[in-house]
Design a protein around this motif. Structure first.
Motif, PDB file in Angstrom:
ATOM      1  N   VAL A   1      19.354 -20.010  12.651  1.00  0.00           N
ATOM      2  CA  VAL A   1      19.448 -20.773  13.893  1.00  0.00           C
ATOM      3  C   VAL A   1      18.123 -21.490  14.123  1.00  0.00           C
ATOM      4  CG1 VAL A   1      19.789 -20.643  16.376  1.00  0.00           C
ATOM      5  CG2 VAL A   1      21.088 -19.122  14.870  1.00  0.00           C
TER       6      VAL A   1
ATOM      7  N   TYR B   1      29.081 -22.423  26.642  1.00  0.00           N
ATOM      8  CA  TYR B   1      28.681 -22.715  25.262  1.00  0.00           C
ATOM      9  C   TYR B   1      27.164 -22.746  25.133  1.00  0.00           C
ATOM     10  CZ  TYR B   1      27.490 -25.295  21.085  1.00  0.00           C
ATOM     11  OH  TYR B   1      26.899 -25.673  19.905  1.00  0.00           O
TER      12      TYR B   1
ATOM     13  N   ALA C   1      25.736 -19.332  25.408  1.00  0.00           N
ATOM     14  CA  ALA C   1      25.921 -18.566  24.172  1.00  0.00           C
ATOM     15  C   ALA C   1      24.927 -19.008  23.104  1.00  0.00           C
ATOM     16  CB  ALA C   1      27.357 -18.741  23.674  1.00  0.00           C
ATOM     17  N   ARG C   2      24.678 -20.305  23.023  1.00  0.00           N
ATOM     18  CA  ARG C   2      23.752 -20.812  22.008  1.00  0.00           C
ATOM     19  C   ARG C   2      22.339 -20.303  22.259  1.00  0.00           C
ATOM     20  NH1 ARG C   2      24.276 -26.853  19.548  1.00  0.00           N
ATOM     21  NH2 ARG C   2      22.075 -27.393  19.552  1.00  0.00           N
TER      22      ARG C   2
ATOM     23  N   LEU D   1      21.537 -17.513  23.882  1.00  0.00           N
ATOM     24  CA  LEU D   1      21.516 -16.072  23.629  1.00  0.00           C
ATOM     25  C   LEU D   1      21.483 -15.784  22.132  1.00  0.00           C
ATOM     26  CD1 LEU D   1      24.089 -14.869  26.313  1.00  0.00           C
ATOM     27  CD2 LEU D   1      21.605 -14.546  26.362  1.00  0.00           C
ATOM     28  N   GLU D   2      22.274 -16.523  21.371  1.00  0.00           N
ATOM     29  CA  GLU D   2      22.318 -16.321  19.913  1.00  0.00           C
ATOM     30  C   GLU D   2      20.977 -16.652  19.274  1.00  0.00           C
ATOM     31  OE1 GLU D   2      24.224 -15.196  16.332  1.00  0.00           O
ATOM     32  OE2 GLU D   2      24.733 -14.897  18.449  1.00  0.00           O
ATOM     33  N   ALA D   3      20.279 -17.622  19.854  1.00  0.00           N
ATOM     34  CA  ALA D   3      18.982 -18.039  19.302  1.00  0.00           C
ATOM     35  C   ALA D   3      17.847 -17.121  19.726  1.00  0.00           C
ATOM     36  CB  ALA D   3      18.673 -19.467  19.729  1.00  0.00           C
TER      37      ALA D   3
ATOM     38  N   PRO E   1      23.009  -6.337  24.831  1.00  0.00           N
ATOM     39  CA  PRO E   1      23.910  -7.490  24.911  1.00  0.00           C
ATOM     40  C   PRO E   1      24.775  -7.549  26.161  1.00  0.00           C
ATOM     41  CG  PRO E   1      24.860  -5.831  23.488  1.00  0.00           C
ATOM     42  CD  PRO E   1      23.511  -5.302  23.886  1.00  0.00           C
TER      43      PRO E   1
ATOM     44  N   ARG F   1      24.775 -10.371  28.910  1.00  0.00           N
ATOM     45  CA  ARG F   1      25.399 -11.685  28.715  1.00  0.00           C
ATOM     46  C   ARG F   1      26.577 -11.888  29.663  1.00  0.00           C
ATOM     47  NH1 ARG F   1      27.976  -8.268  25.348  1.00  0.00           N
ATOM     48  NH2 ARG F   1      30.157  -8.707  24.765  1.00  0.00           N
TER      49      ARG F   1
END
Length: 448
Positions: A254, A284, A287-288, A290-292, A335, A338
C-alpha cells in the motif's frame, strides 16, 4: 570497457530483478508520462536540446523517476553520480560536488547528481547543494515520492523546477508486462510464458500504478510456475495462473505516506465525501486509510471537526456521535474501532448539512480582529463581587426566565455592533426550527 568489466556487467544484469533489466534504454521506450515526455513537451525538449538544468522529479513509486534521471544523463553525455538521501550525509554531498568540479575542470564533462528520496535530506544537507547548483557545478536531479513543496526548501525549489510524474495506468502496466514477456534478451521471452487474463488483471490491480511492483510480481510468479511444473521452460510453455500470482504477491503493498500527499489527499477525499453526503465514498476512504495504517485518532479528530463544521446545528446529534466514536476508538482500539468510526462517518454523511456555525465564528473572529473593542455593556457586566453594584454593574439587566417564553429582547452586543448578525441558520434539518425561532426573537429584524 574491457572484457572483464563487460563480463561483470553482463553477470550483474543477468542477476538483476526483472524490473531492473527492463528499464527503458531511451526516452522512446518510456511508457506513460506523455505530459512530460511526449513530442514537444517540456522535459523532452530540454533533454533533446541538451539544455539540461536542475530539477525535482516528483511521483509515486515505480513511475520512472530513477530511469528518467539515468536516461537524461546518458542522452546529454553527462556523468551520473548517485546518492541516496537515506544513507548520505553532508560529507557525501560535498565529496560528490568536489568530484564534479574536478570532472568539469579537467575533462569538461558535466555531472548529473541524482539524489533519491531527496525529501529525507535535512535543511542543512539541502543547503549544502545550493552553491553548486547555482554556479552549474552540478545538475541536480532530486527524486521524491513526497510533495516537494512540503519537504524541499524554497531556495532549492527556486533553482530546480518540479516535474510531476503520474502513476502508470492499467494500460501502461499491461504494455510493460507484454514487453517483458516478449523480450528474449532482458525479459522472459525465451520461456514462452502464458499469462492468463485473470493473472494479468490481478498483477495490474495489485501493482496500483507501480511498474516495478508489476514486473517483479510477474517474475516471481513465473519462477513459482517453473518450480511447480518441473518442466524445461525453453521447451514447454510456462502457465501463470491467478492463483500463482496471488501466492507470489502475498500482501499487497500500500503506497501511503503518513505525513505527505497521500495522507492529506485521502483525508481531504474522506471529508469531502461526507460533506457531499456520499456514505459509500466516505466508508471507502475510511477503509483505505485504515488499511494503510493511518492513526485512527487522526480520523476521529477529522470526524469531530467535520460534524461541527459541515453539519452543525442542522443535526446537533452528529457532533455527539463523532465524539462518542473518538472515545470508543480510545477504549477498544483497532480492529474493532473501525466499526464506530464507520458508524460516525455514515451518520455524518447522511445528516442534513449546514456550515452556519463555522461561518458564524469566522465572521465574529474577523470582526474582533478588525473593529474597535467597545466595553461590555454595563448591564451585562459581572455583578457577583462586593462593590460591583456601586460601580453600576448589572444595572438594568433583565433576567430571561422572568419573562414569557423565557426570552426577553435586550442588548447583548457592544454598542458599536448593535444589529450585527453573525449566525444565520440554514433551512436544513433542525436549523430550520432555529431559523423560525430566531425570526420570532429578532422580531424587528435587528440583532440583539
Amino acid at each position: 570497457m574491457d572484457l572483464f568489466a563487460a563480463a561483470a556487467e553482463q553477470a550483474r544484469q543477468a542477476a538483476a530483478p526483472l524490473a531492473e533489466r527492463m528499464r527503458p534504454r531511451d526516452l522512446d521506450e518510456i511508457v506513460g508520462q506523455e505530459e512530460l515526455l511526449g513530442p514537444g513537451r517540456p522535459l523532452r525538449v530540454l533533454v533533446e536540446r541538451d539544455r539540461l538544468r536542475s530539477m525535482i522529479l516528483y511521483g509515486p513509486p515505480g513511475s520512472g523517476k530513477t530511469t528518467l534521471a539515468r536516461l537524461i544523463a546518458a542522452r546529454t553525455r553527462a556523468f551520473l553520480a548517485s546518492l541516496n538521501a537515506v544513507t548520505a550525509g553532508v560529507a557525501d554531498v560535498r565529496r560528490a560536488i568536489e568530484e564534479a568540479r574536478e570532472r568539469l575542470r579537467f575533462r569538461g564533462q558535466r555531472t548529473v547528481l541524482f539524489i533519491d528520496e531527496i525529501h529525507r535530506f535535512t535543511r542543512a544537507q539541502q543547503d549544502a547543494l545550493l552553491p553548486a547548483v547555482e554556479d552549474g557545478t552540478i545538475v541536480l536531479i532530486g527524486a521524491t515520492t513526497q510533495n516537494p513543496f512540503f519537504s524541499v526548501n524554497a531556495p532549492l525549489l527556486s533553482r530546480a523546477p518540479v516535474f510531476r510524474l503520474s502513476a502508470l495506468t492499467d494500460e501502461h502496466l499491461s504494455q510493460l508486462l507484454d514487453r517483458a514477456l516478449a523480450d528474449r534478451e532482458r525479459g522472459l521471452g525465451r520461456f514462452s510464458v502464458q499469462l492468463e487474463p485473470e493473472a494479468r488483471a490481478l498483477l495490474i490491480r495489485a501493482a496500483n500504478g507501480d511498474a516495478r511492483s508489476a514486473l517483479n510480481g510477474l517474475e516471481l510468479a513465473v519462477d513459482m510456475a517453473m518450480a511447480s511444473e518441473r518442466t524445461t521452460p525453453e521447451v514447454t510453455p510456462v502457465r501463470v495462473t491467478a492463483e500463482l500470482v496471488a501466492a507470489a504477491l502475498q500482501v499487497r503493498t500500500v503506497h501511503y505516506d503518513g505525513d505527505g500527499d497521500e495522507h492529506y489527499d485521502t483525508l481531504s477525499a474522506f471529508i469531502k465525501s461526507m460533506r457531499g453526503s456520499d456514505p459509500d465514498a466516505a466508508v471507502y476512504w475510511l477503509a483505505r486509510m485504515l488499511e494503510a495504517g493511518e492513526d485512527p485518532r487522526t480520523i476521529a479528530r477529522r470526524l469531530i471537526i467535520h460534524a461541527a463544521e459541515d453539519v452543525g446545528n442542522a443535526d446537533p446529534q452528529a457532533l455527539l456521535v463523532a465524539v462518542a466514536a473518538a472515545q470508543a476508538v480510545e477504549h477498544v482500539g483497532l480492529p474493532e474501532g473501525r466499526i464506530p468510526l464507520a458508524q460516525a462517518a455514515i451518520y455524518i454523511a447522511t445528516a442534513p448539512k449546514s456550515n452556519s456555525a463555522y461561518k458564524a465564528i469566522g465572521a465574529a473572529l474577523e470582526t474582533v480582529r478588525t473593529e474597535r473593542w467597545d466595553p461590555v455593556p454595563i448591564h451585562l457586566r459581572d455583578a457577583s463581587y462586593p462593590g460591583a453594584k456601586r460601580l453600576g454593574h448589572g444595572e438594568g439587566y433583565r433576567y430571561p426566565h422572568d419573562f414569557p417564553g423565557h426570552h426577553v429582547a435586550q442588548q447583548y452586543l457592544p454598542d458599536n455592533l448593535v444589529g450585527r448578525r453573525f449566525y444565520e441558520p440554514s433551512d436544513q434539518g433542525y436549523e430550520a426550527v432555529l431559523r423560525e425561532r430566531l425570526k420570532t426573537w429578532r422580531g424587528d429584524g435587528k440583532g440583539h
